[in-house]
Scaffold this active site. Sequence first.
Site, short mmCIF file in Angstrom:
data_model
loop_
_atom_site.label_atom_id
_atom_site.label_comp_id
_atom_site.label_asym_id
_atom_site.label_seq_id
_atom_site.Cartn_x
_atom_site.Cartn_y
_atom_site.Cartn_z
CG ASP A 25 41.96 40.37 40.43
OD1 ASP A 25 42.00 39.13 41.13
OD2 ASP A 25 42.02 40.35 39.26
CG ASN A 27 41.69 38.94 48.42
OD1 ASN A 27 41.94 40.34 48.09
ND2 ASN A 27 40.60 38.69 48.28
CG HIS A 42 41.70 34.61 50.18
ND1 HIS A 42 41.19 35.90 48.94
CD2 HIS A 42 41.44 33.75 49.20
CE1 HIS A 42 41.65 35.05 47.81
NE2 HIS A 42 41.78 34.33 48.09
CG ASN A 73 35.99 32.06 42.52
OD1 ASN A 73 35.92 33.33 42.85
ND2 ASN A 73 37.20 32.36 40.88
NE ARG A 76 40.69 31.60 43.09
CZ ARG A 76 40.16 32.67 43.05
NH1 ARG A 76 41.30 33.31 44.11
NH2 ARG A 76 40.88 33.94 42.16
CG LEU A 200 32.26 42.02 33.44
CD1 LEU A 200 32.43 43.70 34.27
CD2 LEU A 200 31.39 42.21 32.30
C1 FPP Z 1 40.00 37.90 44.42
O1 FPP Z 1 41.41 37.54 44.10
C2 FPP Z 1 39.09 37.38 45.18
C3 FPP Z 1 38.42 35.97 45.26
C4 FPP Z 1 38.15 35.67 44.14
C5 FPP Z 1 38.21 36.14 46.80
C6 FPP Z 1 37.61 37.40 47.12
C7 FPP Z 1 36.46 37.05 48.13
C8 FPP Z 1 37.47 38.22 49.91
C9 FPP Z 1 37.78 39.63 49.86
C10 FPP Z 1 37.13 37.38 51.10
C11 FPP Z 1 35.41 37.90 50.87
C12 FPP Z 1 34.90 37.86 52.56
C13 FPP Z 1 33.44 38.11 52.73
C14 FPP Z 1 33.58 38.11 54.63
C15 FPP Z 1 32.50 39.02 51.94
P1 FPP Z 1 43.25 36.94 43.71
O2 FPP Z 1 42.71 35.34 45.09
O3 FPP Z 1 42.51 36.12 42.87
O4 FPP Z 1 44.07 37.15 43.49
P2 FPP Z 1 44.99 36.76 42.71
O5 FPP Z 1 44.30 37.41 41.29
O6 FPP Z 1 46.22 37.39 43.17
O7 FPP Z 1 45.48 35.59 42.80
#
Ligand code: FPP
Length: 245
Positions: A25, A27, A42, A73, A76, A200
């Site tokens: 979480d 990104n 990401h 998700n 989004r 969770l």
């Molecule tokens: C949550 O952070 C992250 C996600 C929903 C996506 C996670 C995906 C990756 C790390 C890429 C995965 C790729 C591979 C190759 C497995 P958020 O976007 O909700 O962050 P925020 O809460 O700061 O907005």
Amino acid sequence: MALFSSKQKPSEVSVVPEHIGIIMDGNGRWAKKRGLPRQAGHVTGAKVFRTIAKHCEKRGIKVATFYTFSTENWKRPQEEINAIMNLLREYLKESLADFKKENIRTRFIGDRSMLAPDIQELMHEAEEATANKTGMILNIAINYGGRAELATAIRAIAAKVKDGTLDPEAIDEACIEKHLYTADQPEVDLILRPSGEYRLSNFLIWQCAYAEYVFDEILWPEFTTKDLDNALAVYAGRHRRFGGV
Ligand code: FPP
């Protein structure tokens, strides 16, 4: 700053979780802080995922499950969904070559029927290519939701009852577990969630019944192998009672 502090060094960690669940979480916030589009978070998050997955194997963890894309998700923006799917596509193509070097078994948990056919094919190839590996199981949760997983399991159980192959009296916890994506895997020992969120979020809800939690303020794109070692040290210091004393 990390919310936990541990005086233990990684080398002193004696109890390694058999199964760790990681919620990647933060990104989006990481990208926003830098004036970048969320997708940039990401991209970096996917690089961190590769590093941390390998470090889990190095630390002797048997199963590591990474939350990549949840059933929720899809809400989004399409652009962001496409970016995550493209990262998965790229990772799968690249790692099909890399798999030969690693002793990691790759599996996917979640409903793959909604994913693009080429991604489904790559997932299948990745599972086939690593099926005979003997090291860590790497579960990539994609279009995964804990409630959806339970609903799928219940439908499969109900179908067996309906066709007479399962006695309703035989439906116990072990029977339900056998119908989950994680059927042959140990239950979750440790959930790790960075980014300062304490939820969770529908991840492995059955498997986490007795999991320990380590939360951290660091955003996932900044998460390092040292942060994982710190979390493992915190876990090793926990006294787990499983309802006993
Ligand atoms: C949550 O952070 C992250 C996600 C929903 C996506 C996670 C995906 C990756 C790390 C890429 C995965 C790729 C591979 C190759 C497995 P958020 O976007 O909700 O962050 P925020 O809460 O700061 O907005």
